[in-house]
Design an enzyme around this catalytic site. Structure first.
Site, PDB file in Angstrom:
ATOM      1  N   GLU A  27     -80.741 -51.650  21.813  1.00 31.28           N
ATOM      2  CA  GLU A  27     -81.499 -51.343  23.013  1.00 31.28           C
ATOM      3  C   GLU A  27     -82.694 -52.073  22.969  1.00 31.28           C
ATOM      4  O   GLU A  27     -83.595 -51.734  23.995  1.00 31.28           O
ATOM      5  CB  GLU A  27     -81.575 -49.956  23.308  1.00 31.28           C
ATOM      6  CG  GLU A  27     -80.309 -49.154  23.284  1.00 31.28           C
ATOM      7  CD  GLU A  27     -80.241 -47.616  24.029  1.00 31.28           C
ATOM      8  OE1 GLU A  27     -81.496 -47.351  24.345  1.00 31.28           O
ATOM      9  OE2 GLU A  27     -79.283 -46.979  23.870  1.00 31.28           O
ATOM     10  N   LYS A  76     -76.295 -39.007  32.500  1.00 33.06           N
ATOM     11  CA  LYS A  76     -75.517 -40.454  32.327  1.00 33.06           C
ATOM     12  C   LYS A  76     -74.319 -40.416  32.973  1.00 33.06           C
ATOM     13  O   LYS A  76     -73.278 -39.439  33.243  1.00 33.06           O
ATOM     14  CB  LYS A  76     -75.119 -40.632  30.980  1.00 33.06           C
ATOM     15  CG  LYS A  76     -76.328 -40.990  29.978  1.00 33.06           C
ATOM     16  CD  LYS A  76     -75.749 -40.634  28.479  1.00 33.06           C
ATOM     17  CE  LYS A  76     -76.778 -41.085  27.543  1.00 33.06           C
ATOM     18  NZ  LYS A  76     -76.036 -40.975  26.287  1.00 33.06           N
TER      19      LYS A  76
HETATM   20  C1  2PG Z   1     -78.089 -41.743  24.018  1.00 37.13           C
HETATM   21  C2  2PG Z   1     -77.691 -43.343  24.351  1.00 37.13           C
HETATM   22  C3  2PG Z   1     -78.957 -43.967  24.742  1.00 37.13           C
HETATM   23  P1  2PG Z   1     -75.499 -44.035  23.854  1.00 37.13           P
HETATM   24  O1  2PG Z   1     -77.676 -41.224  22.904  1.00 37.13           O
HETATM   25  O2  2PG Z   1     -78.882 -41.361  24.443  1.00 37.13           O
HETATM   26  O3  2PG Z   1     -79.841 -44.272  23.884  1.00 37.13           O
HETATM   27  O4  2PG Z   1     -76.904 -43.661  23.359  1.00 37.13           O
HETATM   28  O5  2PG Z   1     -75.398 -44.804  25.109  1.00 37.13           O
HETATM   29  O6  2PG Z   1     -74.941 -44.809  22.659  1.00 37.13           O
HETATM   30  O7  2PG Z   1     -74.810 -42.933  23.785  1.00 37.13           O
HETATM   31 MG    MG Z   2     -78.943 -39.396  23.268  1.00 42.40          MG
END
Ligand code: 2PG
Ligand code: MG
Length: 436
Positions: free
Chosen positions: A210, A342
């Site tokens: 990231e 998300k």
């Molecule tokens: C998280 C995300 C972003 P990933 O765990 O919060 O940092 O990671 O998209 O790999 O779940």
């Molecule tokens: Mg996370």
């Protein structure tokens, strides 16, 4: 109104920031308005998340998305043809029913979220509004919009950095900043200072997934030391101007209360890990901790929130997976006090919105978040502003897929105008645990 009805839906294969294929969906309305969106993809994935459809096999290391693209161009395109994009909930309900599985694995959460977001974008376009404005209008929201407070990665870790250290994200939050733009300015200063310090110590080895610096540390605590030093070296008071936020992503190194911190050579039970984190909170300027314990360790989450939840944000990511139901339950249990939001964990925009609403109702903080696998798509920034999220997390302040989002925030901030002359007003400090 027929000008908001879907004429055609088209999916294509594009690339994400890890060099893997992903799905872009483009929706065209009858009078030519268009909207498109690209599905992101996580590496540290909660077991309760909606599931993305990957082809498996040899092509693209198994990460192909031909089946998801076929699903959009076939079944989904026929089902949504003629549907009104301003009826987001009805459209999302149709997508959910069409998929027919509890985890969206048949058509794929990647196919569904890209379609759902593309529809919202087309709807905004048809009204000649930016997506954030459209979302506010759709909600009947008339209050003054504010920008989310950025939470920005300085060191990567965990699943995003070959497990070089156990903790996944070492981030900073400019808790003393007056505006969104200033929060970015300050954070860039910390990133530069951290880069210099790493270089001087011979530890500079590039960047993680990231955009955060590669964590070439001997143990997790060295990263916290270095981050605190970087805040100071950039001229800020740790804990007053700039504070630390961690995504422990504990499900990646433990479950059912057995946690293996490989870097520190420690195996801890739930209380042991909690105790370690509380000790760090005492000794470092930490104001937020995400997934401090594994997704199945509810008792641990409750105990940790009880111990530090008054002064620290305890954020559920894998633990809540952007599910309104899980957020309501966590609020009842006292298992967190903030929710990571998300869209692709939920699978549709309406379900993401429901999770935001559940979090707000529970008095939880809300952090709209990107995934570790991202693209130039900036929709989440619009969701954060349009829905009034307190914070935004999109990785570091480097790499195009990350700066695409921070920079979109600057454009929105400018459009908001008002105090700070387009720098982007932030939520009041009193709305965060550290501001009380
Ligand atoms: C998280 C995300 C972003 P990933 O765990 O919060 O940092 O990671 O998209 O790999 O779940
Ligand atoms: Mg996370």
């Amino acid at each position: 109104m027929s000008k908001t009805k879907i004429k055609s839906t088209h999916a294509r294969r594009v690339w994400d920031s890890r060099g893997r294929p992903t799905v872009e969906v483009e929706i065209t309305l009858r009078y030519g308005a268009k909207g498109s969106a690209i599905a992101p993809s996580g590496a540290s994935v909660g077991t309760g998340e909606a599931v993305e459809l990957r082809d498996g096999g040899d092509a693209f290391g198994g990460f192909g998305v031909d089946a998801a693209i076929e699903a959009v161009n076939g079944e989904i395109a026929s089902a949504v043809r003629g549907r009104d994009v301003t009826g987001q909930e009805a459209l999302d309900k149709l997508l959910i029913e069409l998929d027919g599985t509890a985890d969206k694995s048949r058509l794929g959460a990647n196919a569904l979220i890209a379609t759902s977001l593309a529809a919202a974008r087309a709807a905004a376009f048809s009204q000649r509004l930016a997506l954030w404005q459209y979302l506010r209008q759709a909600d009947g929201e008339t209050g003054t919009p504010v920008m989310p407070l950025p939470e920005i990665q300085i060191f990567g870790g965990g699943a995003h950095a070959g497990r070089r250290v156990d903790i996944q994200d070492f981030m900073v939050i400019a808790i003393g900043a007056d505006s969104y733009a200033q929060a970015l300015d300050w954070t860039a200063g910390v990133y530069r200072a951290a880069t210099r310090l790493m270089e001087d110590s011979g530890l500079l080895q590039g960047v993680a997934d990231e955009g955060g610096l590669w964590p070439a540390f001997d143990n997790n605590e060295d990263a916290l030391d270095m981050l605190t030093r970087a805040i100071e070296a950039a001229g800020f008071a740790p804990g007053r101007d700039m504070a630390i936020s961690l995504d422990v992503a504990a499900s990646e190194f433990g479950c059912k209360g057995k946690y293996k911190l490989a870097r520190d050579g420690k195996e801890l039970d739930s209380d042991g890990l909690s105790g370690l984190l509380v000790d760090w909170i005492e000794r470092y300027p930490i104001v937020a901790v995400e997934d401090p314990l594994a997704e199945g360790d509810k008792e641990g989450m409750v105990r940790f929130t009880w111990a530090v939840g008054k002064r620290v944000q305890v954020i559920g990511d894998d633990f809540l997976v952007t599910s309104a139901e899980r957020i309501r339950k966590a609020a009842r249990d006292g298992a967190c006090n903030a929710a990571l939001i998300k869209p692709n964990q939920a699978g549709t925009l309406s379900e993401t919105r429901a999770a935001m609403k559940a979090a707000a109702k529970a008095g939880f903080g809300t952090i709209v978040s990107a995934r570790s696998g991202e693209s130039e798509d900036t929709a989440i920034v619009h969701l954060a502003v349009g829905w009034g999220a307190g914070q935004l997390k999109v990785g570091s302040i480097t790499r195009g897929e990350r700066t695409a989002k921070w920079n979109e925030g600057l454009r929105i901030a400018e459009a908001l105008g008002g105090p700070g002359d387009g720098d982007g007003p932030l939520p009041p400090a009193s709305s965060f645990p550290w501001g009380r």
